[in-house]
Design a protein around this motif. Structure first.
Motif, PDB file in Angstrom:
ATOM      1  N   LEU A   1       0.764  -1.169  -0.003  1.00 41.24           N
ATOM      2  CA  LEU A   1       0.032  -0.006   0.068  1.00 41.24           C
ATOM      3  C   LEU A   1       0.942   1.314  -0.082  1.00 41.24           C
ATOM      4  CD1 LEU A   1      -3.060  -0.611   2.350  1.00 41.24           C
ATOM      5  CD2 LEU A   1      -3.005  -0.475   0.031  1.00 41.24           C
ATOM      6  N   HIS A   2       1.963   1.287   0.702  1.00 43.45           N
ATOM      7  CA  HIS A   2       2.706   2.266   0.585  1.00 43.45           C
ATOM      8  C   HIS A   2       3.313   2.734  -0.467  1.00 43.45           C
ATOM      9  CE1 HIS A   2       5.709  -0.744   2.031  1.00 43.45           C
ATOM     10  NE2 HIS A   2       6.703   0.134   1.391  1.00 43.45           N
ATOM     11  N   VAL A   3       3.503   1.507  -1.595  1.00 48.66           N
ATOM     12  CA  VAL A   3       4.177   1.733  -2.855  1.00 48.66           C
ATOM     13  C   VAL A   3       2.852   2.287  -3.785  1.00 48.66           C
ATOM     14  CG1 VAL A   3       5.041   0.594  -4.795  1.00 48.66           C
ATOM     15  CG2 VAL A   3       6.024  -0.038  -2.516  1.00 48.66           C
ATOM     16  N   LEU A   4       1.800   1.498  -3.520  1.00 50.54           N
ATOM     17  CA  LEU A   4       0.561   1.971  -4.448  1.00 50.54           C
ATOM     18  C   LEU A   4       0.074   3.462  -4.332  1.00 50.54           C
ATOM     19  CD1 LEU A   4      -1.612  -1.020  -4.644  1.00 50.54           C
ATOM     20  CD2 LEU A   4      -0.824   0.201  -6.438  1.00 50.54           C
ATOM     21  N   TYR A   5       0.315   3.656  -2.849  1.00 51.36           N
ATOM     22  CA  TYR A   5      -0.492   4.897  -2.608  1.00 51.36           C
ATOM     23  C   TYR A   5       0.702   5.905  -1.863  1.00 51.36           C
ATOM     24  CZ  TYR A   5      -4.813   2.645  -3.717  1.00 51.36           C
ATOM     25  OH  TYR A   5      -5.647   1.874  -4.220  1.00 51.36           O
ATOM     26  N   ASP A   6       0.763   5.958  -0.570  1.00 49.26           N
ATOM     27  CA  ASP A   6       1.778   6.687   0.230  1.00 49.26           C
ATOM     28  C   ASP A   6       1.876   6.036   1.613  1.00 49.26           C
ATOM     29  OD1 ASP A   6      -0.412   7.531   1.473  1.00 49.26           O
ATOM     30  OD2 ASP A   6      -0.409   9.474   0.073  1.00 49.26           O
ATOM     31  N   GLU A   7       2.726   6.489   2.449  1.00 45.97           N
ATOM     32  CA  GLU A   7       2.967   5.882   3.875  1.00 45.97           C
ATOM     33  C   GLU A   7       1.466   6.171   4.466  1.00 45.97           C
ATOM     34  OE1 GLU A   7       7.263   6.979   4.496  1.00 45.97           O
ATOM     35  OE2 GLU A   7       6.154   6.274   6.247  1.00 45.97           O
ATOM     36  N   VAL A   8       0.978   7.447   4.442  1.00 45.31           N
ATOM     37  CA  VAL A   8       0.002   7.875   5.183  1.00 45.31           C
ATOM     38  C   VAL A   8      -1.204   6.847   4.934  1.00 45.31           C
ATOM     39  CG1 VAL A   8      -2.167   9.469   5.446  1.00 45.31           C
ATOM     40  CG2 VAL A   8       0.532  10.293   5.159  1.00 45.31           C
ATOM     41  N   THR A   9      -1.503   6.465   3.829  1.00 47.22           N
ATOM     42  CA  THR A   9      -2.666   5.418   3.552  1.00 47.22           C
ATOM     43  C   THR A   9      -2.180   4.168   4.188  1.00 47.22           C
ATOM     44  OG1 THR A   9      -2.774   6.452   1.276  1.00 47.22           O
ATOM     45  CG2 THR A   9      -3.732   4.325   1.563  1.00 47.22           C
ATOM     46  N   ALA A  10      -0.948   3.680   3.810  1.00 44.64           N
ATOM     47  CA  ALA A  10      -0.737   2.464   4.608  1.00 44.64           C
ATOM     48  C   ALA A  10      -0.833   2.383   6.127  1.00 44.64           C
ATOM     49  CB  ALA A  10       0.659   1.925   4.270  1.00 44.64           C
ATOM     50  N   ILE A  11      -0.484   3.461   6.591  1.00 46.27           N
ATOM     51  CA  ILE A  11      -0.534   3.635   8.267  1.00 46.27           C
ATOM     52  C   ILE A  11      -2.105   3.366   8.613  1.00 46.27           C
ATOM     53  CG2 ILE A  11      -0.394   5.070  10.125  1.00 46.27           C
ATOM     54  CD1 ILE A  11       2.236   6.052   8.819  1.00 46.27           C
ATOM     55  N   LEU A  12      -2.786   4.442   7.747  1.00 49.26           N
ATOM     56  CA  LEU A  12      -4.264   4.523   8.272  1.00 49.26           C
ATOM     57  C   LEU A  12      -5.127   3.361   8.000  1.00 49.26           C
ATOM     58  CD1 LEU A  12      -4.892   8.323   7.300  1.00 49.26           C
ATOM     59  CD2 LEU A  12      -4.656   7.182   9.621  1.00 49.26           C
ATOM     60  N   VAL A  13      -4.928   2.758   6.884  1.00 44.74           N
ATOM     61  CA  VAL A  13      -5.665   1.415   6.320  1.00 44.74           C
ATOM     62  C   VAL A  13      -5.238   0.598   7.580  1.00 44.74           C
ATOM     63  CG1 VAL A  13      -5.855  -0.468   4.709  1.00 44.74           C
ATOM     64  CG2 VAL A  13      -6.088   1.870   3.918  1.00 44.74           C
ATOM     65  N   GLY A  14      -4.189   0.509   7.835  1.00 37.78           N
ATOM     66  CA  GLY A  14      -3.696  -0.706   8.960  1.00 37.78           C
ATOM     67  C   GLY A  14      -4.399  -0.447  10.298  1.00 37.78           C
ATOM     68  N   ASP A  15      -4.591   1.044  10.730  1.00 34.43           N
ATOM     69  CA  ASP A  15      -5.324   1.212  11.847  1.00 34.43           C
ATOM     70  C   ASP A  15      -6.661   1.090  11.561  1.00 34.43           C
ATOM     71  OD1 ASP A  15      -2.894   2.358  12.761  1.00 34.43           O
ATOM     72  OD2 ASP A  15      -3.358   4.424  12.200  1.00 34.43           O
ATOM     73  N   ALA A  16      -7.366   1.303  10.376  1.00 36.63           N
ATOM     74  CA  ALA A  16      -8.810   0.860  10.306  1.00 36.63           C
ATOM     75  C   ALA A  16      -9.067  -0.271  10.133  1.00 36.63           C
ATOM     76  CB  ALA A  16      -9.122   1.624   8.972  1.00 36.63           C
ATOM     77  N   LEU A  17      -8.280  -1.306   9.785  1.00 37.17           N
ATOM     78  CA  LEU A  17      -8.404  -2.613   9.771  1.00 37.17           C
ATOM     79  C   LEU A  17      -8.326  -3.492  11.212  1.00 37.17           C
ATOM     80  CD1 LEU A  17      -6.872  -3.917   6.362  1.00 37.17           C
ATOM     81  CD2 LEU A  17      -9.227  -2.909   6.843  1.00 37.17           C
ATOM     82  N   ASN A  18      -7.347  -2.836  11.844  1.00 43.30           N
ATOM     83  CA  ASN A  18      -7.378  -3.459  13.294  1.00 43.30           C
ATOM     84  C   ASN A  18      -8.661  -2.987  14.194  1.00 43.30           C
ATOM     85  OD1 ASN A  18      -6.127  -3.719  16.075  1.00 43.30           O
ATOM     86  ND2 ASN A  18      -4.797  -2.140  16.010  1.00 43.30           N
TER      87      ASN A  18
END
Lengths: 286, 286
Positions: B92-109
């Protein structure tokens, strides 16, 4: 709230392992203080309707504070706000490293649900509280708000979209805190109206933050101010004068609603909220 | 597991907002496939003792997969493993950016707990499942393991400490999956022995991953292999030959325990586990 603060310090997350700084990092931001605004709202509602449940309700208040604290830690990360200071202390990625800040945030997010699953309520109430915290603190709540905030940096939003942003980012967790109080005391008929009140309160809170960000020094705020750059804020969209007008209008509306609360609820929430509702008028009161 | 895969695709998290990529990013890693090993374990136990509960149990299996997926997204972040590839797709951080990867992880948790709070079980069972997932996936489970893994990179550990690391990082969530199956069907007397079996299975799984990381190509694995650098792994500590011996011994022990399971449980888990227990012997089977 001295009572809650002592409770929080007695119930900090612990983790014994060979990792030399993990436990300290887990506790750092929780111990650093903060306004404990969301716990105060939840506990205020509980005290209004069933003071005997106040002691147990501290677990739920703590869960909300855990979720809120994780969100601050992640919002401060280099990839997001890149903030060096929070609650008057260096942020975790500055004190340790990014890995620590990411993982401590993750841990506190999950831990908030562990605390609720073990709180001294019926299983019915526990499930309701977990659902409420997850819905408002999750992917269609706080996290969506933060995602919008980051994505639309440098992409100006209209006033309605910025309200949606902050309803998600800030207001829903504040509204959930009031609603969770109502759930704990079994006053579910009040839950929805408290939730709507909380959404407005959260929006006011955010407008005030935006105002204070440009009118207050970092020392007063305990965090870096004037750090929002090209973020969408009420002040960048409406200007300072109009933002203060908007805050004044919302503060008046909320004061009126507060007056219409029943006697017990008014008695508990009025001292707390009167101060917050007017905090943008006195920039030295954080 | 075709059934579970279809269920997962029908129940992907959704979020309607003006954010153009948030919903897609939330779903990306879930749709990208994966072995669904933890869901299969949970559903195997349920099917063994109460097949009628299999449909409802998919919600719990999904919750475990959500938590597991968030952990992969965060582990792959630049500050941690900095992995460009996962489940055969760009991270995800490659496809979008780090922010997206951090927040998507937070959301799925967080979402994993929302799913459990709304799963079709009694409140008692929901609370037990939430507690189990949070304890094993949280600050004294998976997150501690990841914190140890990152901290002790470049700091060699002894074999006992690396077992503790991977018990937390990998084994506890696998063990919890089996235990959650037992909780759903109300066989709590089996929960502990299944948990102990799962811890051993998780350790074997990690030794195998370490072995496959050096014996398998990236294409076969669907993620970047030989990417563990100076991380502590069973292979870097014991060497490849000794690691394979350790895996063989553990595989034999687990096969024996599997034989001792009652007929129903053996019938459900044997086809799944026999394959996994021996996967280090056949590097093209991922």
């Amino acid at each position: 709230m001295q009572n809650f603060e002592a409770f929080l310090l007695e119930n900090l997350p612990t983790s014994k392992s060979i990792h030399p700084t993990y436990e300290k990092a887990l506790q750092q931001m929780l111990k650093a203080g903060g306004k404990r605004f969301r716990p105060a709202l939840l506990l205020g509602v509980v005290k209004a309707y069933n003071p005997l449940m106040s002691a147990g309700a501290r677990y739920a208040a703590y869960a909300v504070e855990l979720l809120h604290t994780y969100s601050l830690i992640h919002d401060d990360l280099p990839a997001m706000d890149n903030s060096p200071l929070r609650r008057g202390e260096p942020t975790l990625h500055v004190l340790y490293d990014e890995v620590t800040a990411i993982l401590v945030g993750d841990a506190l997010n999950t831990y908030s649900f562990e605390v609720l699953a073990n709180a001294p309520f019926s299983d019915y109430t526990r499930v309701k509280l977990i659902d409420e915290l997850a819905k408002n603190g999750g992917l269609n709540g706080m996290v969506l708000g933060q995602a919008m905030d980051c994505y639309f940096e440098n992409r100006p939003l209209g006033i309605e979209d910025i309200k949606t942003l902050h309803t998600n980012k800030t207001a829903k967790l504040i509204a959930a805190s009031l609603k969770m109080g109502a759930i704990i005391v079994g006053r579910e008929e009040l839950a929805e109206s408290l939730y709507v009140f909380g959404i407005k309160l959260g929006l006011l809170f955010q407008i005030q933050d935006d105002i204070l960000d440009v009118t207050q020094s970092s020392q007063e705020a305990g965090k870096l101010t004037n750090n929002d750059g090209d973020k969408n804020s009420f002040v960048t969209i409406l200007g300072l004068v109009e933002s203060i007008k908007e805050a004044d209008a919302l503060a008046l509306e909320l004061s009126d609603e507060l007056e219409s609360f029943d006697e017990n609820l008014h008695y508990e929430l009025s001292p707390l909220l009167t101060r917050y509702i007017n905090r943008h008028k006195n920039s030295s009161d954080t």
